[in-house]
Design a protein around this motif. Sequence first.
Motif, PDB file in Angstrom:
ATOM      1  N   SER A 350       0.847  -1.199   0.000  1.00  0.00           N
ATOM      2  CA  SER A 350       0.000   0.000   0.000  1.00  0.00           C
ATOM      3  C   SER A 350       0.878   1.243   0.000  1.00  0.00           C
ATOM      4  O   SER A 350       1.680   1.469   0.902  1.00  0.00           O
ATOM      5  N   LEU A 351       0.740   1.998  -1.092  1.00  0.00           N
ATOM      6  CA  LEU A 351       1.611   3.154  -1.332  1.00  0.00           C
ATOM      7  C   LEU A 351       1.092   4.377  -0.590  1.00  0.00           C
ATOM      8  O   LEU A 351      -0.043   4.419  -0.138  1.00  0.00           O
ATOM      9  N   GLY A 352       1.953   5.396  -0.513  1.00  0.00           N
ATOM     10  CA  GLY A 352       1.562   6.629   0.164  1.00  0.00           C
ATOM     11  C   GLY A 352       2.383   7.809  -0.307  1.00  0.00           C
ATOM     12  O   GLY A 352       3.086   7.724  -1.328  1.00  0.00           O
ATOM     13  N   LEU A 353       2.294   8.892   0.458  1.00  0.00           N
ATOM     14  CA  LEU A 353       2.919  10.159   0.069  1.00  0.00           C
ATOM     15  C   LEU A 353       4.396  10.038  -0.291  1.00  0.00           C
ATOM     16  O   LEU A 353       4.884  10.724  -1.180  1.00  0.00           O
ATOM     17  N   ASP A 354       5.113   9.177   0.435  1.00  0.00           N
ATOM     18  CA  ASP A 354       6.566   9.086   0.220  1.00  0.00           C
ATOM     19  C   ASP A 354       6.944   8.049  -0.846  1.00  0.00           C
ATOM     20  O   ASP A 354       8.125   7.802  -1.080  1.00  0.00           O
ATOM     21  N   SER A 355       5.949   7.444  -1.513  1.00  0.00           N
ATOM     22  CA  SER A 355       6.274   6.465  -2.573  1.00  0.00           C
ATOM     23  C   SER A 355       6.559   7.229  -3.866  1.00  0.00           C
ATOM     24  O   SER A 355       5.820   8.144  -4.216  1.00  0.00           O
ATOM     25  N   ASP A 356       7.636   6.834  -4.545  1.00  0.00           N
ATOM     26  CA  ASP A 356       7.904   7.458  -5.848  1.00  0.00           C
ATOM     27  C   ASP A 356       8.334   6.383  -6.853  1.00  0.00           C
ATOM     28  O   ASP A 356       8.468   5.200  -6.509  1.00  0.00           O
ATOM     29  N   ALA A 357       8.556   6.820  -8.093  1.00  0.00           N
ATOM     30  CA  ALA A 357       8.817   5.866  -9.174  1.00  0.00           C
ATOM     31  C   ALA A 357      10.070   5.033  -8.906  1.00  0.00           C
ATOM     32  O   ALA A 357      10.082   3.822  -9.160  1.00  0.00           O
ATOM     33  N   LEU A 358      11.120   5.678  -8.370  1.00  0.00           N
ATOM     34  CA  LEU A 358      12.366   4.947  -8.133  1.00  0.00           C
ATOM     35  C   LEU A 358      12.148   3.871  -7.060  1.00  0.00           C
ATOM     36  O   LEU A 358      12.566   2.715  -7.220  1.00  0.00           O
ATOM     37  N   MET A 359      11.459   4.261  -5.977  1.00  0.00           N
ATOM     38  CA  MET A 359      11.206   3.303  -4.890  1.00  0.00           C
ATOM     39  C   MET A 359      10.404   2.102  -5.416  1.00  0.00           C
ATOM     40  O   MET A 359      10.718   0.941  -5.119  1.00  0.00           O
ATOM     41  N   VAL A 360       9.399   2.397  -6.225  1.00  0.00           N
ATOM     42  CA  VAL A 360       8.532   1.329  -6.744  1.00  0.00           C
ATOM     43  C   VAL A 360       9.320   0.410  -7.684  1.00  0.00           C
ATOM     44  O   VAL A 360       9.190  -0.817  -7.629  1.00  0.00           O
ATOM     45  N   GLN A 361      10.174   1.006  -8.494  1.00  0.00           N
ATOM     46  CA  GLN A 361      10.983   0.212  -9.428  1.00  0.00           C
ATOM     47  C   GLN A 361      11.944  -0.708  -8.652  1.00  0.00           C
ATOM     48  O   GLN A 361      12.078  -1.900  -8.968  1.00  0.00           O
ATOM     49  N   GLN A 362      12.587  -0.140  -7.629  1.00  0.00           N
ATOM     50  CA  GLN A 362      13.535  -0.945  -6.845  1.00  0.00           C
ATOM     51  C   GLN A 362      12.790  -2.033  -6.069  1.00  0.00           C
ATOM     52  O   GLN A 362      13.266  -3.157  -5.951  1.00  0.00           O
ATOM     53  N   PHE A 363      11.630  -1.671  -5.570  1.00  0.00           N
ATOM     54  CA  PHE A 363      10.842  -2.667  -4.840  1.00  0.00           C
ATOM     55  C   PHE A 363      10.395  -3.788  -5.778  1.00  0.00           C
ATOM     56  O   PHE A 363      10.471  -4.969  -5.423  1.00  0.00           O
TER      57      PHE A 363
END
Length: 382
Positions: A350-363
């Motif tokens: 569950s994503l939120g304010l501090d989620s960004d494209a780089l974080m999602v890609q690495q995850f």
Amino acid sequence: MPYLDHNATTPVRPEVIEAMLPYFSEKSGNPASVHGAGRAARDGIDRSRRTLGEILGVHNSQIIFTSGGTESNNLALFGLAAKSGFKGRLVISGIEHPSVDSVATALEKHGMRITRVKPDSHGVIDAGKIMAAVDAETVAVSVMQANNETGVIQPVEEIAHACQNRRCVFHSDAVQVFGKKSLDFYRDCGGLLSLSAHKLGGPKGVGALVLDKSLALEPLLFGGGQERGRRSGTENLTGIVGFGVAAKLAVDGLALEQSRLSALRDSLADQVKQAIPQTVVFGENANKLANTLAMGWAGLDGETLVMNLDLAGYSVSSGSACSSGRTEPSRILKAMGVDTALGRSMIRVSLGLDSDALMVQQFAAQLIRTVRQLTSMSRIMG
Ligand code: PLP
């Protein structure tokens, strides 16, 4: 530590902390006191009440501040049931949060009749099935606005309308929806609506129950008569102030933030499905909260996935519960008719304010690695 568990709770936004601070010191009077310090505290509470009222389209007197979603759900259902002398029927969905589902179980022990309506395989509750379960002895219907595990949004507008026509009270748990989707009290509920602050950038331990003016509840807490006698106890002043500020911030930025999050969520699902075609997204074809993605891989164990991702630095949650040494699929997935081997493997991102494209890609890359490793291990182990 990348945090991808915003449906469990969210960090308190810095603006919220700043707004709360004076209420720990120079404005920390008791809101019931008549002197200046008391008035300053009361002003803080009144401002939050006005903010919530404006957002939801209700009068200030319709808002009862509570200690969170759990208390709001308990107050709504116990409060209504006690008024009816614990007689009659309560119709709830089969995918409610434990703070509704276990209240229903407790009310059953008091003599009420409970009907639980199952969702379809996409996790959606059918409004027609809910209304078909309503009979002359029904005291209330309770269906959540969106499910915390799958993010699936429920047809609450239809249920609200149907309940109004049948003169039946509609309670709805909006804890996962407030601040994530537009919410209007009379369009989406009309009876009793439960809210919580810590899912939208506010502090933990504060929430509200919003109710129609025509409704009377038996209180859970008796004492000094705060909240118009409906919830005694000195108010959680700092929490209530923080709740109002967090709600306003979330609602003001809602449209932009939700389209940003749904794009991130969809890109995460696409990356994982492309790398691992066996990936199952729960509630894939249903209308879902923009930030929520529940996935599974038949044969894996959700708890083990969560622990491995935690070791790699990522916080997500599993829907499963471990009972007697064996992971069981969540009650929600069971109700959806999901196969046990698949249900056991669910994780919720569950994503939120501090989620960004780089974080999602690495995850996504880490998740793909972890699923592959655990799959090959489970093959070796047979
Ligand atoms: N209802 C739903 C749908 C939730 O997701 C939660 C929290 O996880 C609650 C109620 C309980 O809210 P609180 O933590 O404020 O008691």
